[in-house]
Scaffold this motif. Structure first.
Motif, PDB file in Angstrom:
ATOM      1  N   GLN A  38     -14.640   6.557   0.151  1.00 20.25           N
ATOM      2  CA  GLN A  38     -13.685   5.180   0.574  1.00 20.25           C
ATOM      3  C   GLN A  38     -13.891   4.907   1.947  1.00 20.25           C
ATOM      4  N   TYR A  39     -14.542   3.736   2.412  1.00 21.16           N
ATOM      5  CA  TYR A  39     -14.515   3.537   3.706  1.00 21.16           C
ATOM      6  C   TYR A  39     -15.522   4.445   4.584  1.00 21.16           C
ATOM      7  N   SER A  40     -16.515   5.048   3.845  1.00 24.48           N
ATOM      8  CA  SER A  40     -17.381   6.102   4.330  1.00 24.48           C
ATOM      9  C   SER A  40     -16.438   7.503   4.583  1.00 24.48           C
ATOM     10  N   ASN A  41     -15.313   7.620   3.953  1.00 23.09           N
ATOM     11  CA  ASN A  41     -14.503   8.828   4.180  1.00 23.09           C
ATOM     12  C   ASN A  41     -13.909   9.380   2.889  1.00 23.09           C
ATOM     13  N   LEU A  42     -13.249  10.325   2.849  1.00 16.41           N
ATOM     14  CA  LEU A  42     -12.690  11.197   1.838  1.00 16.41           C
ATOM     15  C   LEU A  42     -11.346  10.314   1.164  1.00 16.41           C
ATOM     16  N   PRO A  43     -11.196  10.194   0.075  1.00 17.10           N
ATOM     17  CA  PRO A  43      -9.830   9.624  -0.566  1.00 17.10           C
ATOM     18  C   PRO A  43      -8.869  10.837  -0.080  1.00 17.10           C
ATOM     19  N   ARG A  44      -7.590   9.992   0.112  1.00 13.79           N
ATOM     20  CA  ARG A  44      -6.678  11.188   0.752  1.00 13.79           C
ATOM     21  C   ARG A  44      -6.121  12.125  -0.558  1.00 13.79           C
ATOM     22  N   ILE A  45      -6.396  11.812  -1.560  1.00 11.59           N
ATOM     23  CA  ILE A  45      -6.162  12.893  -2.658  1.00 11.59           C
ATOM     24  C   ILE A  45      -7.075  13.972  -2.546  1.00 11.59           C
ATOM     25  N   VAL A  46      -8.139  13.574  -2.278  1.00  8.21           N
ATOM     26  CA  VAL A  46      -9.233  14.772  -2.232  1.00  8.21           C
ATOM     27  C   VAL A  46      -9.039  15.417  -0.925  1.00  8.21           C
ATOM     28  N   ARG A  47      -8.663  14.962  -0.032  1.00 11.55           N
ATOM     29  CA  ARG A  47      -8.660  15.736   1.440  1.00 11.55           C
ATOM     30  C   ARG A  47      -7.482  16.726   1.130  1.00 11.55           C
ATOM     31  N   ASP A  48      -6.361  16.420   0.671  1.00 10.20           N
ATOM     32  CA  ASP A  48      -5.163  17.101   0.201  1.00 10.20           C
ATOM     33  C   ASP A  48      -5.468  18.029  -0.613  1.00 10.20           C
ATOM     34  N   TYR A  49      -6.172  17.874  -1.697  1.00 10.91           N
ATOM     35  CA  TYR A  49      -6.473  18.996  -2.620  1.00 10.91           C
ATOM     36  C   TYR A  49      -7.109  20.163  -2.139  1.00 10.91           C
ATOM     37  N   ILE A  50      -8.175  19.814  -1.125  1.00 16.19           N
ATOM     38  CA  ILE A  50      -8.871  20.782  -0.401  1.00 16.19           C
ATOM     39  C   ILE A  50      -8.018  21.666   0.279  1.00 16.19           C
ATOM     40  N   THR A  51      -7.465  20.983   1.486  1.00 19.21           N
ATOM     41  CA  THR A  51      -6.548  21.440   2.464  1.00 19.21           C
ATOM     42  C   THR A  51      -5.146  22.471   1.852  1.00 19.21           C
ATOM     43  N   ASN A  52      -4.610  21.730   0.852  1.00 20.92           N
ATOM     44  CA  ASN A  52      -3.664  22.478   0.337  1.00 20.92           C
ATOM     45  C   ASN A  52      -3.889  23.578  -0.522  1.00 20.92           C
ATOM     46  N   HIS A  53      -5.143  23.877  -0.860  1.00 14.37           N
ATOM     47  CA  HIS A  53      -5.730  25.033  -1.523  1.00 14.37           C
ATOM     48  C   HIS A  53      -6.685  25.776  -0.971  1.00 14.37           C
ATOM     49  N   SER A  54      -6.487  25.633   0.624  1.00 12.18           N
ATOM     50  CA  SER A  54      -7.766  26.278   1.405  1.00 12.18           C
ATOM     51  C   SER A  54      -8.015  27.689   1.236  1.00 12.18           C
ATOM     52  N   ASP A  55      -7.310  28.403   0.647  1.00 12.48           N
ATOM     53  CA  ASP A  55      -7.496  29.775   0.376  1.00 12.48           C
ATOM     54  C   ASP A  55      -8.575  30.144  -0.786  1.00 12.48           C
ATOM     55  N   GLN A 155     -19.074   2.693   9.315  1.00 10.60           N
ATOM     56  CA  GLN A 155     -17.596   2.229   8.706  1.00 10.60           C
ATOM     57  C   GLN A 155     -16.528   3.236   9.259  1.00 10.60           C
ATOM     58  N   ARG A 156     -16.477   4.605   9.332  1.00 12.97           N
ATOM     59  CA  ARG A 156     -15.352   5.418   9.676  1.00 12.97           C
ATOM     60  C   ARG A 156     -14.605   5.044  10.738  1.00 12.97           C
ATOM     61  N   LEU A 157     -15.282   4.855  11.837  1.00 15.85           N
ATOM     62  CA  LEU A 157     -14.490   4.742  13.068  1.00 15.85           C
ATOM     63  C   LEU A 157     -13.742   3.440  13.238  1.00 15.85           C
ATOM     64  N   TYR A 158     -14.002   2.586  12.506  1.00 15.65           N
ATOM     65  CA  TYR A 158     -13.491   1.254  12.233  1.00 15.65           C
ATOM     66  C   TYR A 158     -12.408   0.878  11.188  1.00 15.65           C
ATOM     67  N   PHE A 159     -12.574   1.743  10.359  1.00 19.80           N
ATOM     68  CA  PHE A 159     -11.617   1.930   9.019  1.00 19.80           C
ATOM     69  C   PHE A 159     -11.015   3.123   8.820  1.00 19.80           C
ATOM     70  N   TYR A 160     -10.846   4.047   9.852  1.00 18.44           N
ATOM     71  CA  TYR A 160     -10.408   5.372   9.536  1.00 18.44           C
ATOM     72  C   TYR A 160      -8.913   5.088   9.100  1.00 18.44           C
ATOM     73  N   HIS A 161      -8.087   4.165   9.731  1.00 18.30           N
ATOM     74  CA  HIS A 161      -6.792   4.083   9.217  1.00 18.30           C
ATOM     75  C   HIS A 161      -6.464   3.704   7.743  1.00 18.30           C
ATOM     76  N   LYS A 162      -7.652   3.226   7.265  1.00 19.33           N
ATOM     77  CA  LYS A 162      -7.457   2.946   5.537  1.00 19.33           C
ATOM     78  C   LYS A 162      -7.122   3.985   4.988  1.00 19.33           C
ATOM     79  N   THR A 163      -7.802   5.283   5.448  1.00 16.60           N
ATOM     80  CA  THR A 163      -7.846   6.328   4.561  1.00 16.60           C
ATOM     81  C   THR A 163      -6.983   7.660   5.006  1.00 16.60           C
TER      82      THR A 163
END
Length: 237
Positions: A38-55, A155-163
């Motif tokens: 999404q906008y050359s970035n991770l969808p928020r749901i994916v980022r949260d899944y990785i970080t919430n289960h980081s161990d 993309q990411r620098l310009y659209f980071y706020h989107k994700t």
């Protein structure tokens, strides 16, 4: 994912992160992880899944598959960097250009025949990548420094706020809504619910577009105001 694993290891199991499946991940030494850019970035749901289960990622070997409607530069690299931060060993990456799923925006809309060709090309690329991984020579799409710069400045620098956060912009036209509840059943965030026979939206939309692309009344929009085309993979096979 199913096409890739059929070529790579027919006995492997596929599952969605909505299923959580932490016990299954902990049992595996090697994981193939796929997600849409999404906008050359991770969808928020994916980022949260990785970080919430980081161990659970430490020492796991991960091959990353990133799908995109155009070009992201470092689509696979985004997830790779986050996984490495939590101790994973990223063994390769694959970029797949796929039909656009943003149904309420005219940009990137293609004829049906072109989308079908994109899927056929992606299937061939998947098979090649699976055999390369099996032979110990995995593809490394989006994992290098140049790819990182391309994604960052493309993309990411310009659209980071989107994700950066979940979206509260999902809109439902109550006059069009037929109250079938299909959207609520499909939402991975449980952001949609039925009230008085109509669908209502909350503020934690991860922009997956499942509800928009599957609403029989085309009553739901997010980025645009009108649903121009509904896209699901079955349409292009």
């Amino acid at each position: 994912m199913e096409t890739f694993l059929k070529e790579y290891d027919a006995d492997a199991r596929t599952f969605s992160i909505e299923e959580c499946a932490l016990n299954d991940i902990e049992k595996q030494e090697e994981i193939v992880f796929g997600y849409p850019v999404q906008y050359s970035n991770l969808p928020r749901i994916v980022r949260d899944y990785i970080t919430n289960h980081s161990d659970i990622w430490k020492g796991r070997k991960v091959f990353v598959i990133a799908t995109m409607g155009l070009f992201s530069g470092d689509g696979a690299g985004n997830l790779a960097r986050l996984l490495k931060k939590h101790g994973a060993v990223v063994i390769g990456g694959l970029h797949l250009k796929m039909p656009d799923s943003i149904g309420d925006v005219r940009a990137l809309k293609r004829p049906l025949s072109e989308n079908q060709r994109l899927v056929r090309d992606a299937e061939q690329k998947i098979k090649i990548a699976a055999h390369r991984l099996k032979s110990g020579n995995p593809t490394r799409d989006g994992l290098g420094f140049v790819s990182h710069l391309t994604g960052l400045f493309g993309q990411r620098l310009y659209f980071y706020h989107k994700t950066r956060d979940y979206s509260d912009k999902l809109k439902i036209d109550a006059q069009k809504c037929v109250g079938c509840g299909k959207c609520a059943g499909l939402c991975p965030m449980k952001n949609l619910r039925m009230e008085n026979g109509k669908a209502t939206a909350g503020s934690i939309c991860t922009m997956c577009y499942r509800c928009i692309n599957n609403c029989p009344a085309r009553a739901i929009t997010l980025l645009g105001k009108t649903v121009f085309e509904q896209g699901g993979i079955e349409k292009y096979l």
